[in-house]
Every structure is written in structure tokens, then in C-alpha cells.
Design a protein around this motif. Structure first.
Motif, PDB file in Angstrom:
ATOM      1  N   GLU A 183      45.571  38.357  44.143  1.00  0.00           N
ATOM      2  CA  GLU A 183      45.049  37.063  44.621  1.00  0.00           C
ATOM      3  C   GLU A 183      44.076  37.257  45.796  1.00  0.00           C
ATOM      4  OE1 GLU A 183      47.199  33.583  46.877  1.00  0.00           O
ATOM      5  OE2 GLU A 183      48.315  34.075  45.058  1.00  0.00           O
ATOM      6  N   LEU A 184      44.446  38.144  46.730  1.00  0.00           N
ATOM      7  CA  LEU A 184      43.536  38.447  47.855  1.00  0.00           C
ATOM      8  C   LEU A 184      42.198  38.949  47.335  1.00  0.00           C
ATOM      9  CD1 LEU A 184      45.824  40.348  50.435  1.00  0.00           C
ATOM     10  CD2 LEU A 184      44.933  38.012  50.621  1.00  0.00           C
ATOM     11  N   THR A 224      40.421  40.335  54.816  1.00  0.00           N
ATOM     12  CA  THR A 224      41.327  40.657  53.695  1.00  0.00           C
ATOM     13  C   THR A 224      42.275  41.777  54.087  1.00  0.00           C
ATOM     14  OG1 THR A 224      39.604  40.015  52.126  1.00  0.00           O
ATOM     15  CG2 THR A 224      41.402  41.363  51.271  1.00  0.00           C
ATOM     16  N   LYS A 281      45.069  40.522  56.165  1.00  0.00           N
ATOM     17  CA  LYS A 281      46.090  39.843  55.355  1.00  0.00           C
ATOM     18  C   LYS A 281      46.939  40.867  54.607  1.00  0.00           C
ATOM     19  CE  LYS A 281      43.500  35.561  54.501  1.00  0.00           C
ATOM     20  NZ  LYS A 281      42.690  34.838  53.500  1.00  0.00           N
ATOM     21  N   LYS A 327      50.196  39.108  44.979  1.00  0.00           N
ATOM     22  CA  LYS A 327      49.472  38.576  46.146  1.00  0.00           C
ATOM     23  C   LYS A 327      48.190  39.398  46.406  1.00  0.00           C
ATOM     24  CE  LYS A 327      48.830  36.088  49.816  1.00  0.00           C
ATOM     25  NZ  LYS A 327      48.415  34.683  49.691  1.00  0.00           N
ATOM     26  N   LYS A 383      40.813  38.311  44.383  1.00  0.00           N
ATOM     27  CA  LYS A 383      40.043  37.222  43.763  1.00  0.00           C
ATOM     28  C   LYS A 383      39.443  36.301  44.829  1.00  0.00           C
ATOM     29  CE  LYS A 383      42.056  37.231  39.157  1.00  0.00           C
ATOM     30  NZ  LYS A 383      42.782  36.538  38.085  1.00  0.00           N
ATOM     31  N   GLU A 384      40.184  36.111  45.900  1.00  0.00           N
ATOM     32  CA  GLU A 384      39.645  35.336  47.035  1.00  0.00           C
ATOM     33  C   GLU A 384      38.381  36.011  47.587  1.00  0.00           C
ATOM     34  OE1 GLU A 384      43.770  33.955  49.045  1.00  0.00           O
ATOM     35  OE2 GLU A 384      42.236  34.664  50.447  1.00  0.00           O
ATOM     36  N   GLN A 406      35.179  35.531  45.915  1.00  0.00           N
ATOM     37  CA  GLN A 406      34.630  34.179  45.888  1.00  0.00           C
ATOM     38  C   GLN A 406      34.245  33.659  47.266  1.00  0.00           C
ATOM     39  OE1 GLN A 406      36.753  31.618  42.666  1.00  0.00           O
ATOM     40  NE2 GLN A 406      38.198  33.235  43.196  1.00  0.00           N
ATOM     41  N   LYS A 407      34.111  34.554  48.224  1.00  0.00           N
ATOM     42  CA  LYS A 407      33.761  34.142  49.588  1.00  0.00           C
ATOM     43  C   LYS A 407      32.373  33.501  49.613  1.00  0.00           C
ATOM     44  CE  LYS A 407      37.297  35.451  51.990  1.00  0.00           C
ATOM     45  NZ  LYS A 407      38.119  34.404  52.639  1.00  0.00           N
ATOM     46  N   TYR A 458      34.459  39.836  55.923  1.00  0.00           N
ATOM     47  CA  TYR A 458      35.334  39.367  54.844  1.00  0.00           C
ATOM     48  C   TYR A 458      36.337  40.455  54.438  1.00  0.00           C
ATOM     49  CZ  TYR A 458      32.310  35.267  54.102  1.00  0.00           C
ATOM     50  OH  TYR A 458      31.622  34.100  54.244  1.00  0.00           O
TER      51      TYR A 458
END
Lengths: 230, 230
Positions: A90-91, A25, A28, A87, A93-94, A97-98, A21
Motif C-alpha cells: 500500500e505504501l 515513505t 512510515k 501495508k 502504491k501511495e 501516486q504522489k 516523498y
């Protein structure tokens, strides 16, 4: 190992998937910033900031988000746009929540062992995040408690044993990091077992083999069952 | 209270100064952003994000830094400069390195009690940060261990009692927050003592009086000594 009382499990990449994960990230993040620097150089810059920030920020995802923001500002010489910073938030926070994906044999192992030993989770990272993951994993019922450690050095393990009120020879640690889960535990007189994961964060690597009477190595977690329930 | 075994102390604003440092940082943040919004509206926006982010970020300084960045981006509608973001990172690092200033009577109290009870620190916040503060405070020798909790609700206290292997009537909690240190402990059957600090984060306030047989209120921490060492 007849005196064993507590079996401690690392969480990330021992019980469930984690490092992939972070790698996703980071990919990205590098994509977002590729106008400024190559993926490889960006990864190096990010790693440098992570390590520099460790004494202040500690481990975990929030530290990682803050280091990404710092890296973005630095490698762009302050010219990165606010949209990029947004962004990155946001990455982060993503990443927080994986979904929790258990590794093979985990539930079988915990089910087999939890009546005979006190099982604990011993992990680094964000307290909040680690508790969320353990809750979402559905594994909570097998563990006496979760121990989130600021670091996994000898000093930290000695503190852990003190609060568990046990001696080193009563403690068995299982994890995917030789550096964090195995070496310090062997050094203080405990038992340790390495269960490798296919990918490991550079910070967790060591450059030598381990030979020690209290050291075990397995390929899947459930191979520990016959060792601990003879 | 003859059965008491463990005395737990909140850390921030119970053992040492904390909230004034956050207020100082928030003042600087509002100054930095005053071209966009009044101090009062900024504080409100920041508080809103802190509370919204709690389930994901948890408590502590890193969460606070991330919420400041998010607030700066939002209230400026994405027009805030990168220099401002960099400055917020810097404010966060400053906050993580504030000196530890013990409150009055703390060392005297711990010294008096630590031979008769198991003393622990029970605090929210960043694990790394809380351990750093306790280390720098020089109070470490008095405590059996430090317990950093994801939250201070009844569930979290029940987990704490479980890992301490004690019953509620064997537990006494002391802290400056009625909401976090007192109410949940009374609700699960423990003893709790309020020692107010001159300033309290809005999130920790409650709007009613407490009347309960297991509830104590003192003005300075050392007033607890005659209660616990009769």
C-alpha cells in the motif's frame, strides 16, 4: 557553447519534488517495523538491499517496494506479519501516486529555452512512473521526448548521444546529482550544470569538488537562462 | 515499401523466448499456493491483479512479482505464511535471470537487414530487464538502439516515430502480438508483420482477422528477408 543542440534535464528533484516523498515513505516503513529494529538500522538495511538489488531490479519505485518487503522479512527473521507486507504494498502504491510539485523557475526556464534548443528529459527510474509524472506535470509540451535510462553512467550517455545523433559538445545536461547528471557527462566531453536540491539520496553523493571548463553550478533552474540565451 | 527507413522488432517471443518463462513461474506460484485455490482460479486471480495494476505498475517482471504477492495475500485472506512471500520474491529473481534463448532465424535476419535499414528494438517491460536481455542475447551490435515503451498503443508509436524523426510509411514493425505489434502500427499508417509464437499471454490476444494492404504474416522471422531485400 555555441554548438549546443540538445539540453537535457534530469526529472526527479530537478524539475519536480521526489526524494522527500521517498523519505516520507521510508519513515512510515520504519514506523511500521519499529518493533524489530531502530529507524536508523532499518534505513541502513533497506539501503543495503536497494544497492544489492540494483543490478537485477534497476532504479525506481517498484524496485524500492520489493526491497522494502525483502528488508521486512529479513530484519524480522521471517516473523513479520502478512498485514505488514500488505501495508508495504500500500505504501508503494501511495508513492506511485504522489502529486507532482514543480520546483521554482522550472516552467519559466523551459518556456524560455524550448524554441532555441531540443529539450529532453533524461532520467532514471521506472518508465511507467516517469512518464506518468511528466504527463501530470503539464511540462510535456516543452520536451521533444523523455529518455528513461537504466543508469546514468558514461556508457548510458554515449548511447543517448548516439540515438540523438549528436556529438558530446552539442549536449548540455542539467540536474541535481553530481554523480549521475554531471560527472559522466563531463567525462565524455559534454557540458553539465549542477542545480542542488536540499536533500539527496546517499547513493548519489560524491566526496570531491568538481573543477572543469564545461561545468556550471546554479542555485535555481532559471539561472541557466542567461547562460544558454546570451 | 520503397520508402522504409526503420525496421522495429518486438523482443519477447519475437527475438527470444519469454512467455514460457512466465508460464513456468506461474506454475510454480500456483503450486506454492495450491492449498488455498486451484491452479486455474489462482491464474485468474493473478491475471485480474496484473490488469488492475497495469495503470500504476506498467508491464514487466517487477510488476508481475508485486501482483503475485498481492494475489497470495488476497486469496489466502491474509493467512499465507511469510515463507511463501519470501519464495515469491525468489521466483521473481529467478525469472529476472533466465537465460536468453534466441528464436530460429533471428541472427540471420538481423545480419541480412542491418546494413540496409536502421534496426531498433521496440518492446514493453522493465527497462533494466529488457536491456539486460538484449545485452545477454549478443544481438546489440545489430540495433541502433532499444526502445522500451510504457505501452504499445497508437499514441506510443506516434511518439516513437517522432523521436526517430520519420513518417509512418517509413516504419515497419515486426512482432508476435497482433494487438501490440500490428494493429496500432497499421492504424497510424505504418507497415506491420506478424510472426506468431506458439504461446501468447491472454492480454495480447484479439478476436478478429486482419486484412490490410500494409499487413504481412510470416511463420519464421527470416521469411521477412526477401520481403525487405527484394
Amino acid at each position: 557553447m555555441k554548438s549546443l543542440k540538445v539540453i537535457a534535464f534530469d526529472a526527479d528533484d530537478t524539475l519536480f519534488i521526489n526524494e522527500p516523498y521517498f523519505e516520507e515513505t521510508e519513515k512510515k516503513f520504519c514506523g511500521l517495523m519499529e518493533n524489530y529494529l531502530s529507524h536508523q538500522s532499518l534505513s541502513q538495511a533497506l539501503f543495503k538491499h536497494q544497492i544489492e538489488n540494483l543490478p537485477l531490479y534497476g532504479y525506481g519505485i517498484k524496485s524500492y517496494i520489493l526491497s522494502m518487503i525483502q528488508t521486512a522479512i529479513e530484519v524480522s527473521d521471517g516473523t513479520v506479519s502478512i498485514k505488514h507486507i500488505d501495508k508495504i504494498l500500500e505504501l508503494g502504491k501511495e508513492l506511485l501516486q504522489k502529486p507532482i510539485v514543480l520546483l521554482e523557475g522550472v516552467e519559466q526556464t523551459l518556456k524560455a529555452l524550448h524554441s532555441n534548443y531540443k529539450l529532453v528529459v533524461a532520467t532514471k527510474g521506472d518508465l511507467k512512473d516517469q512518464q506518468r509524472k511528466l504527463h501530470d506535470s503539464g511540462l510535456g509540451e516543452y520536451f521533444h521526448h523523455i529518455e528513461v535510462m537504466a543508469d546514468k553512467k558514461e556508457l548510458n550517455y554515449n548511447k543517448l548521444l548516439k540515438r540523438l545523433d549528436i556529438e558530446p559538445h552539442e549536449f548540455f545536461m542539467i540536474g541535481n546529482s553530481l554523480r549521475s547528471d554531471v560527472l559522466p557527462v563531463l567525462n565524455i566531453g559534454g557540458y553539465a550544470c549542477h542545480v542542488p536540491f536540499h536533500t539527496t539520496w546517499a547513493h548519489e553523493l560524491i566526496d570531491h569538488e568538481i573543477e572543469h571548463d564545461n561545468f556550471y553550478e546554479i542555485k535555481k533552474l532559471n539561472e541557466i537562462i542567461p547562460l544558454l540565451l546570451p
